[in-house]
Design a protein around this motif. Sequence first.
Motif, PDB file in Angstrom:
ATOM      1  N   PRO A 153       0.707  -1.228  -0.041  1.00 29.20           N
ATOM      2  CA  PRO A 153      -0.107  -0.065  -0.125  1.00 29.20           C
ATOM      3  C   PRO A 153       0.694   1.314  -0.092  1.00 29.20           C
ATOM      4  O   PRO A 153       1.951   1.199   0.687  1.00 29.20           O
ATOM      5  N   THR A 154       0.414   2.392  -0.565  1.00 30.26           N
ATOM      6  CA  THR A 154       1.139   3.660  -0.687  1.00 30.26           C
ATOM      7  C   THR A 154       0.138   4.688  -0.990  1.00 30.26           C
ATOM      8  O   THR A 154      -1.038   4.498  -1.248  1.00 30.26           O
ATOM      9  N   GLU A 155       0.460   6.019  -0.998  1.00 27.86           N
ATOM     10  CA  GLU A 155      -0.216   6.957  -1.069  1.00 27.86           C
ATOM     11  C   GLU A 155      -0.230   7.687  -2.182  1.00 27.86           C
ATOM     12  O   GLU A 155       0.963   7.655  -2.815  1.00 27.86           O
TER      13      GLU A 155
ATOM     14  N   THR B 287      -5.198   5.891  -0.477  1.00 29.28           N
ATOM     15  CA  THR B 287      -4.208   4.926  -0.179  1.00 29.28           C
ATOM     16  C   THR B 287      -4.563   3.896  -1.382  1.00 29.28           C
ATOM     17  O   THR B 287      -5.834   3.212  -1.249  1.00 29.28           O
TER      18      THR B 287
END
Length: 778
Positions: free
Chosen positions: A378-380, A431
């Motif tokens: 996961p990342t923004e 996200t």
Amino acid sequence: MTDVAQQIQRLAAEIHDHDRRYYVEASPTISDREYDALLEQLRRLEADHPDLVASDSPTQRIGGEPLDAFRAVEHTQRMYSIDNSYEAEELTNWARRCYEAVDPQIVAIDSELKELEDRETGLKGKRDDAARQQREALNARRAELRAARDNRLDAAQREGYPIAGGYCAEPKVDGVAASLRYEAGRFVLGVTRGDGVRGDDITQNLRTLRSVPLALQGSASDIGVIEVRGEVYMPQPEFERVNRELVSAGDEPLVNPRNGTAGALKRLDPAITARNGLRLVVHGRGAIDPGVVESQSALLERCRAWGLPTNPLAERCATTHALLEYIERFEQKKQSLDYGVDGVVVKVDRFDLQERLGFTSRFPRWCLAYKYATEQAPTELLAIDWQMGKTGKLTPRAKMTPVFVAGTTVQHATLHNVGEMSRKDVRIGDTVLIEKAGEIIPQVVKVLDPDRPGRSDPVVPPRVCPWCDTPVVIEHDQRRLQEIEGWPRRVQREQELAAKQGREPEPPAEPPPVSILDESGRYCPNPACPAQLKERLWHFASRGQMDIDGLGEKVIEQLLQAGLVRSYGDLFRLHERRADLVKLERMGQKKVDNLLAGIEAAKGRGLARVLAALGIRHIGSTASTVLARQYGSLDALLAASVSELESFQTDGAESGIGPEIARSIFEYLHSERGVAILEDLRELGIVLSEEKPAVAARSGPLLGKTLVVTGTLAGYSRNEAHARIEAAGGKPGSSLSKATDYLVAGEKAGSKLAKAAQLGVPVLNEAQFEALLAGGEP
Ligand SMILES: NC(=O)c1ccc[n+]([C@@H]2O[C@H](COP(=O)([O-])OP(=O)(O)OC[C@H]3O[C@@H](n4cnc5c(N)ncnc54)[C@H](O)[C@@H]3O)[C@@H](O)[C@H]2O)c1
Ligand SMILES: [Zn+2]
């Protein structure tokens, strides 16, 4: 309809849609794990409501469908899919089920338990003493048996379910399943899995694979039928090569090797299949004469002896402990292989035990695929920017907080196009889950917090080109357009049919109009757009094309900014602007000298390189080489009609230039813009011709020899055979004469054979030809 029924129907429709994308169009939109989760959800619902299981439910059948373009062939034995698991526990549960079904002690216990049950039923209703006594004895025996069974299973679990003959573990090669039939040792039929019952006849395409022997060795010729099943796959280096060529031709790159394989096998022209470097690995059996092989591991051994490729990493494992150890070990090893693997397939080794276990509607019970999860993180999502391609295509790209996934730090992921971006509903601040599977470019899998309060609005795609303000052109998914266009016809057909059959018509529902969800591409149509120009010049100057030393991305940007270059031709006029060049930042005399020398040297690269450098749609280095060789000069190429371009043969074989490529090159050459560009280049002294194959290698096993190729070869197209001859120092000829050293004859060789005999020219078959190329005696 009940809620559940509706839910089941919706899920089934959704899965069906994913099946089509995956198997037919070879462009899935969700990850395998998500797909498997959907299928599991459906399976659960159906298990609770068996009355709602439709016969065409995805849980009841195998995903693919035969394609219209190929002859459909019924499989002699069904081709199944394989049940999946992602957890070690599922694997041991599977092994326990197998063990319970084949262990002689447990089987004996179970059959006695069954007998007791029958006797108990016989005692029903009887209340006398004798019956009571019998019932007691029966219960005691049952308790005894159950205890013995539990003990046996507990011990088996500790030992790792040591089934007689053990298990076989093999890499699960990520490719496309195929069945190959050999009769008396000769390859007679190759078929895709299709829907498991019927597949496509792809014999001709498979014949082009080097790893597919056309005749088996050793004992095989004494065996009536040997049908093997295997995986056709595209090795990683071939995948990268094909993608480089596609990108340089302005085409979409393959998403991953599996899709590339499926696509290549579906080509109607085997010469094109041949160009994709596909390979085969055999991992199973179809119909084989009785008594020939008794187990999976023996099969693999025999295949090797017959000359069929098998995976050298396959291993016999006595227990589940050994299986799990193999799986763990292999997870490391798979990184270093040159082909994609998405898991390990484990099988009960002995065929007689496999037969006892049998099949469900979709899977063999004796086989399980342990899949490694694709690495995700996961990342923004910080921003979405637009990238310009050399054909003017605008591609949305996600910029993210850097995250480490599958061995590298990633901060950009492609969103492919506006349709894809909208379907995933990706917004700034979300996200997102990203993954790197077989793909080179990281993908956004999905938004993890779609219900978060205060989410930003959807990103509005640009209506005008961000660089030149020209209004963009929007393209929609071809299939959806056809669906909409064909709807009135489908309604009419149904009405006619219903009238004929004397029933009420049931017309198909009107498809919804195209929307942003169907968008497949957004283009800046302005040929003078500076952003496109930069991409085009960059492509023009790169390695595989004009290969201009000193002209990198930064320099191109500087030249464009200073207004020194507006076209390809301007590059070759730069020597007149020496004074301006020297003034550019970080340039200086020496760098300018280098640049100008690089440009001068590029003038003589020849027609093939020029055609590849112009960024004409579908024209990469392969197509441009074939065209330049065939026509020799721009003028000859200009004189050719579309139909000639698409049908010319190179020495009796398909050229590989299909209608799409032919139309693209023709349109470009005869467009106002194409004419202007090429005339400009001609006036500047760029070489627009190609020396005919006289560019022979100056060494090699065939040095000084002339070879004529005739008929159809299994391993190469005509062009490829010629290229191999040249690479080995020889000269490919087109007509036979006394000066010809060898005639290489494939299938349907025709009249040249007789002529060779007359002239005394030795004739080689394909194997002898290969031996000669390899530097040996034919
Ligand atoms: N992402 C999507 O939209 C989508 C859609 C449909 C299917 N899928 C994926 O595909 C799977 C189903 O596809 P499938 O039916 O081809 O099953 P599969 O690919 O999971 O496994 C079955 C195949 O594995 C192959 N295989 C490779 N190595 C093997 C070996 N050593 N021994 C035996 N077989 C071997 C065989 O060809 C066999 O047909 C799903 O579980 C899902 O993961 C994904
Ligand atoms: Zn533009």
